[in-house]
Design a protein around this motif. Structure first.
Motif, PDB file in Angstrom:
ATOM      1  N   HIS A  65      13.076   4.127   3.136  1.00  0.00           N
ATOM      2  CA  HIS A  65      14.515   4.017   2.919  1.00  0.00           C
ATOM      3  C   HIS A  65      14.948   2.565   2.777  1.00  0.00           C
ATOM      4  O   HIS A  65      15.813   2.254   1.954  1.00  0.00           O
ATOM      5  N   ARG A  66      14.349   1.677   3.546  1.00  0.00           N
ATOM      6  CA  ARG A  66      14.662   0.258   3.451  1.00  0.00           C
ATOM      7  C   ARG A  66      14.257  -0.312   2.090  1.00  0.00           C
ATOM      8  O   ARG A  66      14.927  -1.182   1.529  1.00  0.00           O
ATOM      9  N   LEU A  67      13.162   0.222   1.518  1.00  0.00           N
ATOM     10  CA  LEU A  67      12.685  -0.233   0.211  1.00  0.00           C
ATOM     11  C   LEU A  67      13.432   0.423  -0.944  1.00  0.00           C
ATOM     12  O   LEU A  67      13.163   0.123  -2.103  1.00  0.00           O
ATOM     13  N   ILE A 122       0.847  -1.203   0.000  1.00  0.00           N
ATOM     14  CA  ILE A 122       0.000   0.000   0.000  1.00  0.00           C
ATOM     15  C   ILE A 122       0.881   1.250   0.000  1.00  0.00           C
ATOM     16  O   ILE A 122       0.607   2.217  -0.718  1.00  0.00           O
ATOM     17  N   LEU A 123       1.956   1.217   0.779  1.00  0.00           N
ATOM     18  CA  LEU A 123       2.892   2.335   0.836  1.00  0.00           C
ATOM     19  C   LEU A 123       3.550   2.564  -0.525  1.00  0.00           C
ATOM     20  O   LEU A 123       3.604   3.693  -1.025  1.00  0.00           O
ATOM     21  N   LEU A 124       4.014   1.498  -1.157  1.00  0.00           N
ATOM     22  CA  LEU A 124       4.641   1.602  -2.479  1.00  0.00           C
ATOM     23  C   LEU A 124       3.661   2.121  -3.526  1.00  0.00           C
ATOM     24  O   LEU A 124       4.009   2.966  -4.357  1.00  0.00           O
ATOM     25  N   GLU A 125       2.444   1.618  -3.484  1.00  0.00           N
ATOM     26  CA  GLU A 125       1.432   2.048  -4.450  1.00  0.00           C
ATOM     27  C   GLU A 125       1.144   3.546  -4.311  1.00  0.00           C
ATOM     28  O   GLU A 125       1.039   4.267  -5.304  1.00  0.00           O
ATOM     29  N   ALA A 126       1.066   4.029  -3.086  1.00  0.00           N
ATOM     30  CA  ALA A 126       0.794   5.447  -2.856  1.00  0.00           C
ATOM     31  C   ALA A 126       1.954   6.319  -3.338  1.00  0.00           C
ATOM     32  O   ALA A 126       1.734   7.372  -3.939  1.00  0.00           O
ATOM     33  N   ILE A 127       3.185   5.887  -3.112  1.00  0.00           N
ATOM     34  CA  ILE A 127       4.355   6.662  -3.533  1.00  0.00           C
ATOM     35  C   ILE A 127       4.501   6.653  -5.051  1.00  0.00           C
ATOM     36  O   ILE A 127       4.820   7.673  -5.659  1.00  0.00           O
ATOM     37  N   VAL A 128       4.253   5.530  -5.689  1.00  0.00           N
ATOM     38  CA  VAL A 128       4.379   5.458  -7.151  1.00  0.00           C
ATOM     39  C   VAL A 128       3.307   6.304  -7.820  1.00  0.00           C
ATOM     40  O   VAL A 128       3.580   6.996  -8.804  1.00  0.00           O
ATOM     41  N   ASN A 129       2.093   6.292  -7.286  1.00  0.00           N
ATOM     42  CA  ASN A 129       1.013   7.093  -7.873  1.00  0.00           C
ATOM     43  C   ASN A 129       1.216   8.582  -7.671  1.00  0.00           C
ATOM     44  O   ASN A 129       0.886   9.376  -8.543  1.00  0.00           O
ATOM     45  N   GLU A 130       1.727   8.975  -6.518  1.00  0.00           N
ATOM     46  CA  GLU A 130       1.922  10.404  -6.213  1.00  0.00           C
ATOM     47  C   GLU A 130       3.227  10.562  -5.432  1.00  0.00           C
ATOM     48  O   GLU A 130       3.236  10.495  -4.203  1.00  0.00           O
ATOM     49  N   PRO A 131       4.360  10.793  -6.130  1.00  0.00           N
ATOM     50  CA  PRO A 131       5.660  10.863  -5.461  1.00  0.00           C
ATOM     51  C   PRO A 131       5.803  12.009  -4.466  1.00  0.00           C
ATOM     52  O   PRO A 131       6.639  11.947  -3.583  1.00  0.00           O
ATOM     53  N   VAL A 132       4.994  13.058  -4.593  1.00  0.00           N
ATOM     54  CA  VAL A 132       5.119  14.209  -3.697  1.00  0.00           C
ATOM     55  C   VAL A 132       4.225  14.097  -2.464  1.00  0.00           C
ATOM     56  O   VAL A 132       4.035  15.065  -1.744  1.00  0.00           O
ATOM     57  N   THR A 133       3.707  12.919  -2.187  1.00  0.00           N
ATOM     58  CA  THR A 133       2.876  12.695  -1.007  1.00  0.00           C
ATOM     59  C   THR A 133       3.733  12.830   0.250  1.00  0.00           C
ATOM     60  O   THR A 133       4.846  12.325   0.306  1.00  0.00           O
ATOM     61  N   ARG A 134       3.215  13.501   1.250  1.00  0.00           N
ATOM     62  CA  ARG A 134       3.937  13.658   2.510  1.00  0.00           C
ATOM     63  C   ARG A 134       3.704  12.455   3.401  1.00  0.00           C
ATOM     64  O   ARG A 134       2.738  11.717   3.245  1.00  0.00           O
ATOM     65  N   LEU A 135       4.612  12.282   4.359  1.00  0.00           N
ATOM     66  CA  LEU A 135       4.566  11.096   5.212  1.00  0.00           C
ATOM     67  C   LEU A 135       3.292  11.015   6.042  1.00  0.00           C
ATOM     68  O   LEU A 135       2.745   9.923   6.226  1.00  0.00           O
ATOM     69  N   HIS A 136       2.783  12.131   6.534  1.00  0.00           N
ATOM     70  CA  HIS A 136       1.550  12.061   7.334  1.00  0.00           C
ATOM     71  C   HIS A 136       0.359  11.677   6.454  1.00  0.00           C
ATOM     72  O   HIS A 136      -0.577  11.035   6.925  1.00  0.00           O
ATOM     73  N   GLN A 137       0.407  12.022   5.169  1.00  0.00           N
ATOM     74  CA  GLN A 137      -0.648  11.580   4.253  1.00  0.00           C
ATOM     75  C   GLN A 137      -0.548  10.082   3.987  1.00  0.00           C
ATOM     76  O   GLN A 137      -1.561   9.396   3.870  1.00  0.00           O
ATOM     77  N   LEU A 138       0.677   9.574   3.895  1.00  0.00           N
ATOM     78  CA  LEU A 138       0.871   8.126   3.734  1.00  0.00           C
ATOM     79  C   LEU A 138       0.355   7.379   4.959  1.00  0.00           C
ATOM     80  O   LEU A 138      -0.272   6.327   4.832  1.00  0.00           O
ATOM     81  N   ALA A 139       0.614   7.924   6.151  1.00  0.00           N
ATOM     82  CA  ALA A 139       0.131   7.294   7.384  1.00  0.00           C
ATOM     83  C   ALA A 139      -1.390   7.247   7.389  1.00  0.00           C
ATOM     84  O   ALA A 139      -1.991   6.233   7.778  1.00  0.00           O
ATOM     85  N   THR A 140      -2.026   8.331   6.936  1.00  0.00           N
ATOM     86  CA  THR A 140      -3.491   8.369   6.867  1.00  0.00           C
ATOM     87  C   THR A 140      -4.017   7.359   5.861  1.00  0.00           C
ATOM     88  O   THR A 140      -5.003   6.667   6.121  1.00  0.00           O
TER      89      THR A 140
END
Length: 140
Positions: free
Chosen positions: A64-66, A26-44
């Motif tokens: 960072h691990r990924l 889910i984290l990877l999918e969110a980052i690939v779709n929108e690279p400028v997403t902030r960490l608190h938005q990813l947590a939400t």
């Protein structure tokens, strides 16, 4: 005398993480779709989809691990859309996540740098004069 002189290691065993594989997906999918997403938005996003709550530092370590790093975004010109709001154009983020060795790229509408100069004057008797100059126009 029995026992070992080596210190006992506290904490989580090496190789285990708090984010399970489906949550990392889910984290990877969110980052690939929108690279400028902030960490608190990813947590939400993860909390809404899985019900699990994670701290921002946990998500940062997982990224960072990924193999993701936070870097300056390269803007690629996109076609103009009428449904895009002025707020979205002005408040665009400058940094985003991408894999190590790759650029962080985002498609955005490039705004023209068209400026208008407004000159105004007020006299003591209340007279107001206003002059609007368009680009290339001179004040005479």
């Amino acid at each position: 005398m029995t026992g070992s002189v080596l210190a006992y290691k506290d904490g989580r065993p090496v190789g285990t993480t708090t984010l399970h594989q489906h949550k990392e997906y889910i984290l990877l999918e969110a980052i690939v779709n929108e690279p400028v997403t902030r960490l608190h938005q990813l947590a939400t996003t993860i909390q809404e989809q899985t019900g699990s709550e994670f701290d921002i530092s946990t998500l940062c370590r997982a990224l960072h691990r990924l193999g993701f790093t936070n870097k300056k975004v390269r803007e690629i010109a996109a076609q103009r859309r009428d449904d895009l709001h002025a707020q979205d154009r002005c408040l665009s983020r400058k940094y985003g996540y991408s894999l190590k060795g790759q650029r962080a790229e985002v498609r955005r509408i490039k705004m023209s740098n068209r400026r208008t100069t407004v000159i105004s004057a007020i006299r003591y008797d209340g007279y107001l004069a206003v002059r609007v100059l368009q680009p290339g126009q001179k004040f005479n």
